[in-house]
Design an enzyme around this catalytic site. Structure first.
Site, PDB file in Angstrom:
ATOM      1  N   GLU A  24       0.831  -1.200   0.000  1.00 16.33           N
ATOM      2  CA  GLU A  24       0.000   0.000   0.000  1.00 16.33           C
ATOM      3  C   GLU A  24       0.869   1.255   0.000  1.00 16.33           C
ATOM      4  OE1 GLU A  24      -2.764   1.103  -0.556  1.00 16.33           O
ATOM      5  OE2 GLU A  24      -4.422   0.100   0.457  1.00 16.33           O
ATOM      6  N   ASP A  25       0.358   2.309  -0.618  1.00 15.53           N
ATOM      7  CA  ASP A  25       1.024   3.601  -0.543  1.00 15.53           C
ATOM      8  C   ASP A  25       0.796   4.221   0.830  1.00 15.53           C
ATOM      9  OD1 ASP A  25      -1.667   3.640  -1.175  1.00 15.53           O
ATOM     10  OD2 ASP A  25      -1.552   5.430  -2.425  1.00 15.53           O
ATOM     11  N   PHE A  35      -3.135  15.642   5.294  1.00 15.46           N
ATOM     12  CA  PHE A  35      -3.197  15.176   3.913  1.00 15.46           C
ATOM     13  C   PHE A  35      -1.862  15.402   3.198  1.00 15.46           C
ATOM     14  CE2 PHE A  35      -4.680  15.054  -0.484  1.00 15.46           C
ATOM     15  CZ  PHE A  35      -5.478  13.921  -0.418  1.00 15.46           C
ATOM     16  N   ASP A  83      -4.670   5.077   6.061  1.00 21.67           N
ATOM     17  CA  ASP A  83      -5.211   6.247   6.752  1.00 21.67           C
ATOM     18  C   ASP A  83      -6.192   5.743   7.816  1.00 21.67           C
ATOM     19  OD1 ASP A  83      -5.994   8.869   7.261  1.00 21.67           O
ATOM     20  OD2 ASP A  83      -7.258   9.043   5.495  1.00 21.67           O
TER      21      ASP A  83
HETATM   22  P1  IMP Z   1      -8.073   4.556   4.272  1.00 21.33           P
HETATM   23  O1  IMP Z   1      -9.032   3.637   3.589  1.00 21.33           O
HETATM   24  O2  IMP Z   1      -8.728   5.626   5.085  1.00 21.33           O
HETATM   25  O3  IMP Z   1      -6.979   3.836   5.023  1.00 21.33           O
HETATM   26  O4  IMP Z   1      -7.384   5.399   3.137  1.00 21.33           O
HETATM   27  C1  IMP Z   1      -6.711   4.776   2.129  1.00 21.33           C
HETATM   28  C2  IMP Z   1      -6.790   5.547   0.862  1.00 21.33           C
HETATM   29  O5  IMP Z   1      -7.160   6.899   1.072  1.00 21.33           O
HETATM   30  C3  IMP Z   1      -5.446   5.583   0.203  1.00 21.33           C
HETATM   31  O6  IMP Z   1      -5.281   4.492  -0.648  1.00 21.33           O
HETATM   32  C4  IMP Z   1      -5.478   6.886  -0.520  1.00 21.33           C
HETATM   33  O7  IMP Z   1      -6.064   6.701  -1.793  1.00 21.33           O
HETATM   34  C5  IMP Z   1      -6.359   7.757   0.297  1.00 21.33           C
HETATM   35  N1  IMP Z   1      -5.630   8.649   1.219  1.00 21.33           N
HETATM   36  C6  IMP Z   1      -5.612   8.611   2.551  1.00 21.33           C
HETATM   37  N2  IMP Z   1      -4.832   9.581   3.061  1.00 21.33           N
HETATM   38  C7  IMP Z   1      -4.338  10.256   2.011  1.00 21.33           C
HETATM   39  C8  IMP Z   1      -3.438  11.376   1.887  1.00 21.33           C
HETATM   40  O8  IMP Z   1      -2.926  11.965   2.845  1.00 21.33           O
HETATM   41  N3  IMP Z   1      -3.163  11.792   0.628  1.00 21.33           N
HETATM   42  C9  IMP Z   1      -3.692  11.196  -0.473  1.00 21.33           C
HETATM   43  N4  IMP Z   1      -4.516  10.149  -0.404  1.00 21.33           N
HETATM   44  C10 IMP Z   1      -4.838   9.676   0.830  1.00 21.33           C
HETATM   45 MG    MG Z   2      -4.395   3.342  -1.816  1.00 14.59          MG
END
Ligand code: IMP
Ligand code: MG
Length: 369
Positions: A100-101, A153, A104
């Site tokens: 994963e990149d 972000f 969050d």
């Molecule tokens: P989660 O499902 O909340 O863990 O978020 C995962 C996805 O949200 C990532 O794969 C990103 O596409 C997006 N995301 C979460 N935080 C950021 C950020 O700081 N910058 C850009 N994309 C984000």
């Molecule tokens: Mg992602």
């Protein structure tokens, strides 16, 4: 600093730091999976850079594929996540490592776990380059984390803000404080600097900080900094830059909600210019431009002599005194012109014409910042 759509971002994680984190992860995972050929699965779109760099550093045989599932728009993590696209390979009995990149809230990760429950994999391991511990709301184990970051972000290195920023080789963090336009305004005596500063102040809702006024204010009100400055002046010494900077800092602080500032009478040296930039950086901002009104000497002399007839200012009455003041201006500002030119922040504006015409020219420069 960069702007994407309506938001501003500041440099946060350098390419080298990212590279080091990915190297560490690749080496560690290679050790832990020494006896098998893992299948690395990147989660698109964000992970394309991570996966590409990761597998190049992976020192042993491996497979790599991508899936896509999240729709993510704007700066808020969307609750409803799209279904899986792209998993065509049979993964039963395989050791799967999700790359994963960023993790969050963990919403995407929960979907991944749900999807892989039916795939009969040997193991499901999670590796992420970035992780926001304070945003994470799930219990799934994160086996490998590259860099922990605060809940702000970010963009770059595959991560986007509404489609932009993925191509940046380093990571930028959103600026939460309001964007300011900060100018250093220059002009030789008679160039109309005061008049233009007044117009710009109105038009862009900027705060005009004239160093002379700030000094007079602090001394008159006997502030600690004013008294300190005065102690140097009384001895006939120059006020140290640090004292001036602290006065300006207090002035900027007082107007924290401003759209920006016009600095007038400061800086005078490149050391002061650097100190001013540092001050603005500490406020999460910067000096965007030095704008200098350019007017030919003969016109300045003419204007000042004309003004001298009515103003009664003795220094406006004598041509050789005027010439000297102009010469002094150029010798002092040459250094600053070089300083700001090197950063592509110097803008010379033709100061001959009607007041409106000149304001218009200045506005063209400011609007393009
Ligand atoms: P989660 O499902 O909340 O863990 O978020 C995962 C996805 O949200 C990532 O794969 C990103 O596409 C997006 N995301 C979460 N935080 C950021 C950020 O700081 N910058 C850009 N994309 C984000
Ligand atoms: Mg992602």
């Amino acid at each position: 600093m960069i702007k994407l759509h309506d938001k501003f971002f500041k440099p946060f994680i350098a390419a080298k730091q990212i590279d080091d984190a990915i190297t560490r992860m690749a080496e560690q995972i290679a050790v832990d999976f020494a006896d098998e050929v893992p299948v690395f699965i990147g989660v698109l779109n964000g992970s394309f850079m991570v996966v590409s760099d990761f597998v190049k550093k992976y020192p042993k045989p491996c497979e790599v594929t991508f899936i896509k599932l999240a729709s993510y728009e704007g700066v808020k993590s969307t609750e409803d996540i799209q279904r899986l696209i792209g998993l065509t390979q049979d993964l039963s009995g395989r050791s799967v490592v999700i790359l994963e990149d960023i993790i969050d809230t963990g919403g995407t990760l929960a979907e991944i776990h749900r999807i892989f429950k039916n795939e009969n994999v040997k193991s499901l391991t999670i590796a992420t380059l970035f992780y926001k511990p304070t945003a994470y709301k799930k219990d799934f184990k994160l086996h490998y984390v590259g860099i922990e970051i605060p809940d702000k972000f970010i963009v770059g290195y595959g991560l986007d803000y509404d489609g932009l920023g993925r191509n940046l080789p380093e990571v930028y963090q959103i600026k939460t404080t309001q964007h300011m336009t900060n100018l250093v305004l220059f002009g030789p005596p008679g160039a109309g600097k005061g008049t233009q500063a007044n117009f710009l102040k109105e038009k862009y809702d900027l705060v005009h900080i004239s160093t002379g006024d700030v000094f007079r204010y602090n001394i008159k009100n006997e502030t600690a900094l004013g008294m300190l400055a005065k102690s140097y002046m009384d001895k006939g010494e120059l006020v140290p830059d640090q004292v001036t900077i602290e006065m300006l800092s207090a002035e900027v602080e007082k107007n924290a909600g401003a759209n920006g500032f016009i600095f007038d009478g400061f800086p005078r040296t490149s050391a002061q210019a650097a100190a001013l930039q540092e001050l603005m950086h500490s406020k999460d901002s910067e000096i965007n431009a030095m704008i200098a009104l350019e007017v030919e000497d003969s016109i300045l002399i003419e204007r000042l002599l004309e003004r001298g007839k009515t103003s009664g200012r003795s220094d406006d009455a004598d041509e050789s005194i005027i010439s000297n003041r102009i010469k002094e201006y150029y010798s002092k500002t040459a250094i600053l012109k070089d300083y700001y030119s090197e950063q592509d922040r110097y803008f010379g504006v033709d100061g001959v014409g009607s007041v409106e015409e000149i304001t218009e020219r200045l506005s063209t420069v400011i609007d393009a910042l």
